[in-house]
Design an enzyme around this catalytic site. Structure first.
Site, PDB file in Angstrom:
ATOM      1  N   ASP A 185       0.855  -1.196   0.000  1.00  0.00           N
ATOM      2  CA  ASP A 185       0.000   0.000   0.000  1.00  0.00           C
ATOM      3  C   ASP A 185       0.890   1.244   0.000  1.00  0.00           C
ATOM      4  O   ASP A 185       1.935   1.273   0.661  1.00  0.00           O
ATOM      5  CB  ASP A 185      -0.896   0.013   1.234  1.00  0.00           C
ATOM      6  CG  ASP A 185      -1.856   1.184   1.220  1.00  0.00           C
ATOM      7  OD1 ASP A 185      -2.939   1.034   0.644  1.00  0.00           O
ATOM      8  OD2 ASP A 185      -1.508   2.243   1.786  1.00  0.00           O
ATOM      9  N   ASN A 222      -3.786  13.313  -4.735  1.00  0.00           N
ATOM     10  CA  ASN A 222      -5.051  13.632  -5.391  1.00  0.00           C
ATOM     11  C   ASN A 222      -5.687  14.895  -4.825  1.00  0.00           C
ATOM     12  O   ASN A 222      -6.267  15.700  -5.560  1.00  0.00           O
ATOM     13  CB  ASN A 222      -6.024  12.457  -5.251  1.00  0.00           C
ATOM     14  CG  ASN A 222      -5.642  11.280  -6.121  1.00  0.00           C
ATOM     15  OD1 ASN A 222      -5.050  11.448  -7.187  1.00  0.00           O
ATOM     16  ND2 ASN A 222      -5.970  10.078  -5.668  1.00  0.00           N
ATOM     17  N   HIS A 247      -6.519  14.365  -9.720  1.00  0.00           N
ATOM     18  CA  HIS A 247      -6.432  12.957 -10.106  1.00  0.00           C
ATOM     19  C   HIS A 247      -5.531  12.720 -11.322  1.00  0.00           C
ATOM     20  O   HIS A 247      -4.969  11.630 -11.467  1.00  0.00           O
ATOM     21  CB  HIS A 247      -7.835  12.401 -10.378  1.00  0.00           C
ATOM     22  CG  HIS A 247      -8.644  12.223  -9.131  1.00  0.00           C
ATOM     23  ND1 HIS A 247      -8.485  11.159  -8.275  1.00  0.00           N
ATOM     24  CD2 HIS A 247      -9.606  13.007  -8.582  1.00  0.00           C
ATOM     25  CE1 HIS A 247      -9.316  11.272  -7.254  1.00  0.00           C
ATOM     26  NE2 HIS A 247     -10.014  12.389  -7.417  1.00  0.00           N
ATOM     27  N   ASP A 289      -2.718  10.001 -11.038  1.00  0.00           N
ATOM     28  CA  ASP A 289      -2.575   8.858 -11.949  1.00  0.00           C
ATOM     29  C   ASP A 289      -1.129   8.711 -12.433  1.00  0.00           C
ATOM     30  O   ASP A 289      -0.606   7.600 -12.517  1.00  0.00           O
ATOM     31  CB  ASP A 289      -3.511   9.014 -13.146  1.00  0.00           C
ATOM     32  CG  ASP A 289      -4.971   8.792 -12.766  1.00  0.00           C
ATOM     33  OD1 ASP A 289      -5.221   8.289 -11.655  1.00  0.00           O
ATOM     34  OD2 ASP A 289      -5.854   9.128 -13.581  1.00  0.00           O
ATOM     35  N   ASP A 305      -4.538   2.400  -4.606  1.00  0.00           N
ATOM     36  CA  ASP A 305      -3.082   2.501  -4.471  1.00  0.00           C
ATOM     37  C   ASP A 305      -2.530   1.248  -3.785  1.00  0.00           C
ATOM     38  O   ASP A 305      -1.552   1.304  -3.044  1.00  0.00           O
ATOM     39  CB  ASP A 305      -2.691   3.766  -3.700  1.00  0.00           C
ATOM     40  CG  ASP A 305      -3.301   3.814  -2.309  1.00  0.00           C
ATOM     41  OD1 ASP A 305      -4.216   3.009  -2.040  1.00  0.00           O
ATOM     42  OD2 ASP A 305      -2.861   4.633  -1.499  1.00  0.00           O
TER      43      ASP A 305
END
Length: 336
Positions: A214, A222, A227, A231, A257
């Site tokens: 993680d 974000n 976003h 990305d 994620d």
């Protein structure tokens, strides 16, 4: 890796053998009844060999070998029909099935080779007849027309197969890859994990490790940058993790994620050191967002062979590491 096409290849092999041997047995019986013993016996023998090939395939499971045997038998049948004429000189019509058969059973390159060999051998038969060394059932004009039609069927089969296989390849990639990171998607990585566990239970695999990963503080990216930037960051992180492991190790994105890694013949300490290097690389690369990495490792079969338990253990260890890093109390469960 899971081969989704294997089941369909087997069904195709069985179906083609069933249809082809049934017709050949039928015509062989008719020839024997009419007193054409040579061609009748040849057809029955070749059909029997095709059936035996299918039974043997159930044991060796080598699809390419079974397909090669089918094509060799078909090759022999077609030459027999060209030389003898078959039933009432209709044998020549069966040559048009060969391009379809080869493109169904083999790759495009191999199918091209098989068709080139068959076409050349037919030309050689025509040459032998014209030179007076061999008598076949068909005249030069009949063979010329038949081979012209054969080329047409071959070209149609080639272009159809080329288009279909490229389309299937694109659909296949779309079904197993995550479109953002180009890692394996959740469904595919879990299916592979199930397969690996089954191999361990059957003694076909000694050990594997699963790693639940993680990205810490990713939400900040974000929230601050949006976003689109998020990305791009996620793509770069996925690339970093993938480049630090072998091609045989499977890496998939299972959440926003979150990633799942399957490592063959693993050493936990080596994996931990590698992940710590990745953690440091991510921290140095994304200091602006204070990103980091947490992970949980489970070794199979030493700790468990139950997929749900293994995922839960990996998830809990990953969140224990996250809690230690951040001093936060986080509760989360993994579901298949």
């Amino acid at each position: 890796m899971i081969t989704y096409f294997k089941e369909y290849q087997e069904k195709l092999l069985y179906s083609l053998t069933l249809v082809g041997s049934s017709f050949t047995y039928l015509y062989g019986g008719v020839h024997l009844y009419n007193g054409d013993y040579f061609i009748g016996i040849c057809e029955v023998v070749l059909s029997t060999l095709a059936v035996i090939n299918i039974f043997l395939y159930k044991y060796h499971k080598n699809f390419d070998l079974a397909a090669d045997i089918i094509l060799v038998l078909m090759f022999a049948v077609l030459h027999l029909l060209i030389i003898t004429g078959g039933l009432e000189r209709t044998g020549i019509f069966w040559i048009y099935t060969f391009p379809l058969l080869t493109f169904f059973l083999k790759s495009i390159k191999k199918a091209l080779v098989w068709n080139g060999i068959l076409f050349s051998s037919f030309l050689f038969l025509v040459f032998l007849q014209e030179a007076g060394f061999l008598k076949i059932a068909y005249s030069f004009v009949e063979m010329r027309q038949a081979l012209s039609a054969y080329l047409a069927v071959f070209l149609i089969s080639f272009f159809y197969s080329y288009i279909l296989k490229n389309l299937n390849k694109k659909l296949w990639k779309a079904s197993i890859y995550d479109p953002l990171t180009e890692l394996y998607n959740r469904k595919y990585i879990y299916q592979n994990l199930e397969l690996e566990i089954e191999r361990i239970k059957r003694g076909l695999r000694e050990k594997i490790c699963i790693v639940y990963i993680d990205i810490d503080n990713f939400k900040v990216v974000n929230d601050i940058e949006g976003h689109v930037t998020g990305d791009k960051v996620l793509q770069k992180i996925a690339h970093i993790i993938k480049n630090n492991f072998r091609k045989v190790d499977l890496l998939g994105r299972v959440g926003g994620d979150e990633f799942l890694l399957i490592v063959e013949n693993c050493n936990v300490e080596k994996i931990r050191k590698r992940l710590d290097r990745i953690k440091t690389e991510i921290e140095n690369e994304f200091t602006k967002y204070k990103l980091s990495l947490s992970y949980g490792i489970v070794k199979l079969p030493e700790e468990t062979t139950d997929i749900e338990k293994a995922l839960k253990m990996a998830d809990e260890r990953m969140y224990a590491m996250k809690k230690k890093n951040k001093g936060l109390k986080i509760i989360k469960t993994v579901k298949l």
